[in-house]
Scaffold this motif. Structure first.
Motif, short mmCIF file in Angstrom:
data_model
loop_
_atom_site.label_atom_id
_atom_site.label_comp_id
_atom_site.label_asym_id
_atom_site.label_seq_id
_atom_site.Cartn_x
_atom_site.Cartn_y
_atom_site.Cartn_z
N ILE A 6 8.33 -3.24 2.04
CA ILE A 6 7.06 -3.97 1.96
C ILE A 6 5.89 -3.10 1.49
CG2 ILE A 6 7.74 -5.65 3.72
CD1 ILE A 6 6.05 -4.10 5.74
N THR A 7 6.15 -1.84 1.18
CA THR A 7 5.07 -0.96 0.75
C THR A 7 5.08 -0.78 -0.76
OG1 THR A 7 6.43 1.03 0.96
CG2 THR A 7 5.19 0.34 2.91
N LYS A 8 4.01 -0.24 -1.27
CA LYS A 8 3.93 0.11 -2.69
C LYS A 8 4.73 1.37 -2.97
CE LYS A 8 0.48 0.89 -6.32
NZ LYS A 8 -0.98 0.96 -6.60
N ALA A 9 4.65 2.33 -2.04
CA ALA A 9 5.42 3.57 -2.12
C ALA A 9 5.36 4.26 -0.77
CB ALA A 9 4.86 4.49 -3.21
N VAL A 10 6.41 5.01 -0.44
CA VAL A 10 6.44 5.79 0.79
C VAL A 10 6.66 7.25 0.43
CG1 VAL A 10 7.57 6.22 2.99
CG2 VAL A 10 7.31 3.88 2.17
N HIS A 11 5.77 8.11 0.90
CA HIS A 11 5.92 9.55 0.73
C HIS A 11 6.09 10.17 2.11
CE1 HIS A 11 3.41 8.18 -2.73
NE2 HIS A 11 4.32 8.88 -3.40
N THR A 12 6.79 11.28 2.18
CA THR A 12 7.01 11.94 3.46
C THR A 12 6.71 13.43 3.36
OG1 THR A 12 9.36 12.44 3.10
CG2 THR A 12 8.83 10.27 4.01
N ILE A 13 6.19 13.98 4.45
CA ILE A 13 5.98 15.42 4.58
C ILE A 13 6.52 15.82 5.94
CG2 ILE A 13 4.28 17.27 4.85
CD1 ILE A 13 2.53 15.84 2.83
N THR A 14 7.40 16.80 5.95
CA THR A 14 7.98 17.30 7.19
C THR A 14 7.55 18.75 7.40
OG1 THR A 14 9.91 15.86 6.91
CG2 THR A 14 10.12 17.68 8.46
N LEU A 15 6.86 19.00 8.49
CA LEU A 15 6.37 20.33 8.83
C LEU A 15 7.28 20.96 9.90
CD1 LEU A 15 2.58 19.46 9.19
CD2 LEU A 15 3.67 20.56 7.22
N ARG A 65 0.85 -1.19 0.00
CA ARG A 65 0.00 0.00 0.00
C ARG A 65 0.88 1.25 0.00
NH1 ARG A 65 -4.76 -1.43 4.44
NH2 ARG A 65 -5.40 -3.40 3.47
N LYS A 66 0.32 2.34 -0.48
CA LYS A 66 1.04 3.61 -0.37
C LYS A 66 0.94 4.10 1.07
CE LYS A 66 -1.14 5.49 -3.94
NZ LYS A 66 -1.54 6.42 -5.02
N VAL A 67 2.04 4.65 1.54
CA VAL A 67 2.11 5.14 2.92
C VAL A 67 2.66 6.56 2.91
CG1 VAL A 67 3.13 4.83 5.20
CG2 VAL A 67 2.48 2.82 3.85
N MET A 68 1.97 7.46 3.58
CA MET A 68 2.49 8.80 3.76
C MET A 68 2.84 9.01 5.23
SD MET A 68 0.90 12.57 2.91
CE MET A 68 1.10 12.39 1.13
N ILE A 69 4.10 9.34 5.49
CA ILE A 69 4.56 9.64 6.85
C ILE A 69 4.58 11.16 7.00
CG2 ILE A 69 6.38 9.34 8.55
CD1 ILE A 69 7.51 7.08 6.72
N ILE A 70 3.88 11.66 8.01
CA ILE A 70 3.91 13.09 8.32
C ILE A 70 4.60 13.27 9.66
CG2 ILE A 70 2.57 15.19 8.71
CD1 ILE A 70 0.80 12.50 6.91
N THR A 71 5.58 14.17 9.70
CA THR A 71 6.34 14.40 10.92
C THR A 71 6.69 15.88 11.01
OG1 THR A 71 8.19 13.55 12.24
CG2 THR A 71 8.61 13.93 9.89
N ASP A 72 7.52 16.23 11.99
CA ASP A 72 7.99 17.61 12.07
C ASP A 72 9.52 17.65 12.04
OD1 ASP A 72 9.14 17.49 14.72
OD2 ASP A 72 7.17 17.81 15.59
N GLU A 73 10.06 18.86 11.90
CA GLU A 73 11.50 19.01 11.71
C GLU A 73 12.30 18.51 12.90
OE1 GLU A 73 11.75 23.17 10.88
OE2 GLU A 73 11.16 22.95 8.77
N ASN A 74 11.77 18.69 14.11
CA ASN A 74 12.50 18.21 15.29
C ASN A 74 12.65 16.70 15.26
OD1 ASN A 74 12.74 20.80 16.25
ND2 ASN A 74 11.16 20.60 17.84
N VAL A 75 11.55 16.00 14.99
CA VAL A 75 11.59 14.54 14.96
C VAL A 75 12.50 14.05 13.84
CG1 VAL A 75 10.19 12.46 14.63
CG2 VAL A 75 9.30 14.35 16.00
#
Length: 379
Positions: free
Chosen positions: A63-72, A37-47
């Motif tokens: 094991i995923t179809k795709a991983v996207h990330t967003i860092t706030l 499955r597609k997975v989007m990880i959302i996190t922040d700059e500190n983490v």
């Protein structure tokens, strides 16, 4: 330590898993949810700066179809309508479907924002909570409360939407500043005050204050999650017993808001708890010796060291911030007042009466006239 697990048996049950190195082993613990499955990880700059985002991405990518990330950026102001729309648009642009998954990797701000995004994108998409602070691990990541803030107040737009799983990696606590760890202790102390006198007594009689390296931290996190689980199972939508979890939050949220979040959540709630404890004493619900001991415990974790910031504001500022409080029902408000350690009661009073009580205590706080000395007020 051994892996701990707490099952939350809501309509769609999920597990809260507590252990070290869960981020590195996330592929194993999340395989059933994210495989192909597609997975989007959302996190922040500190983490992200501590390498947790990279480690999680590496752990689950095979094991995923795709991983996207967003860092706030980090901070309460990120829990905004602008970021909520931004996340929705990113999901739509990447063609996320109802079978794909979001992961909230961070503290309560990220967890609340991502949870509300998941609750409303395509009318519901699975999401996983991976709390990286003590506060989010024992409180906001469990129970399905999701929200964003408005300029008029905190958590005013949201939904009840349970995660598919919660992974609480205790290793992430090692990189927390002392101040942020202590913010989590405010919620821990709250649990003891409202429902578990044994937990509260253990905190009061420890040889040393709890830290991220304490041998019994996993057990304490598990105990708090179990308390939260039990309350949620009895009152999932915050109509009765669950309101006990708001002890200290009416005043705390107002102080956070008027300070533009210079006062942290834990310290705002701690101030709310001690002032509410004093109100309960004045109304004959408890006695002053409890307030004295409770004050000592809060100060042991430096939770009143920002009280002096609240003294810069008028009662009118606080009152304006409380106007949109979710605990209000028309002209009434349901507040949580302590009777004894480990036992609180819900008391519905007129908002005007509550405001009159609070005005006196806030005035006394500003002039150092409270019946006990709050160390933070002298800073």
């Amino acid at each position: 330590m051994k892996l701990e697990k707490v099952n939350v048996a809501v309509a769609k049950p999920y597990d809260v898993i507590i252990d070290n190195d869960l981020i590195k082993n996330a592929g194993h613990h999340l395989e059933d949810f994210i495989q192909q499955r597609k997975v989007m990880i959302i996190t922040d700059e500190n983490v992200a700066s501590f390498g947790y985002l990279g480690s999680l991405q590496e752990a689950i990518s095979p094991i995923t179809k795709a991983v996207h990330t967003i860092t706030l950026p980090a901070g309460e102001e990120q829990k905004s309508s602008a970021n909520y729309i931004y996340l929705q648009e990113q999901l739509a642009t990447l063609n996320y479907s109802r079978t794909d998954v979001l992961i909230a990797l961070g503290g309560g701000v990220i967890g609340d924002l991502v949870g509300f995004t998941a609750a409303t994108y395509l009318r519901g998409i699975p999401y996983i909570q991976m709390p990286t602070t003590l506060l989010s691990a024992i409180d906001s990541s469990v129970g399905g409360k999701t929200a964003i803030d408005l300029p008029q107040g905190k958590n005013l737009v949201g939904a009840f939407y349970q995660p598919a799983r919660v992974l609480c990696d205790l290793t992430t606590f090692h990189t927390l500043s002392q101040s942020i760890f202590e913010d989590g202790c405010a919620e821990l102390i709250k649990y003891g005050m409202i429902l578990d006198d044994e937990l509260l007594n253990d905190l009061m009689t420890r040889d040393q204050p709890l830290t991220a390296l304490s041998d019994d931290l996993a057990n304490i996190v598990k105990r708090c999650v179990e308390i939260k689980r039990n309350v949620v199972l009895e009152d999932e939508h915050d109509l009765g017993l669950r309101q006990l979890l708001n002890f200290g939050h009416t005043i705390g949220h107002a102080i956070e808001q008027v300070s533009h979040y210079k006062v942290s959540h834990g310290r705002g709630v701690a101030t709310g708890m001690i002032l509410t404890q004093l109100m309960a004493e004045k109304e004959g619900l408890t006695d002053l010796i409890l307030a004295e001991r409770f004050n000592q415990l809060l100060n042991q974790y430096h939770l009143l060291d920002q009280v002096y910031l609240a003294k810069a504001y008028t009662f009118a500022d606080l009152l304006d911030a409380m106007t949109n409080d979710k605990k209000r029902r028309g002209g009434e408000i349901t507040e949580i007042f302590p009777e004894s350690f480990g036992k609180c009661e819900l008391k519905t009073i007129t908002f005007d009466q509550y405001a009159n009580w609070l005005e006196k205590f806030f005035t006394d706080l500003k002039t150092d006239q409270l019946p006990i000395t709050i160390i933070g007020a002298e800073a």
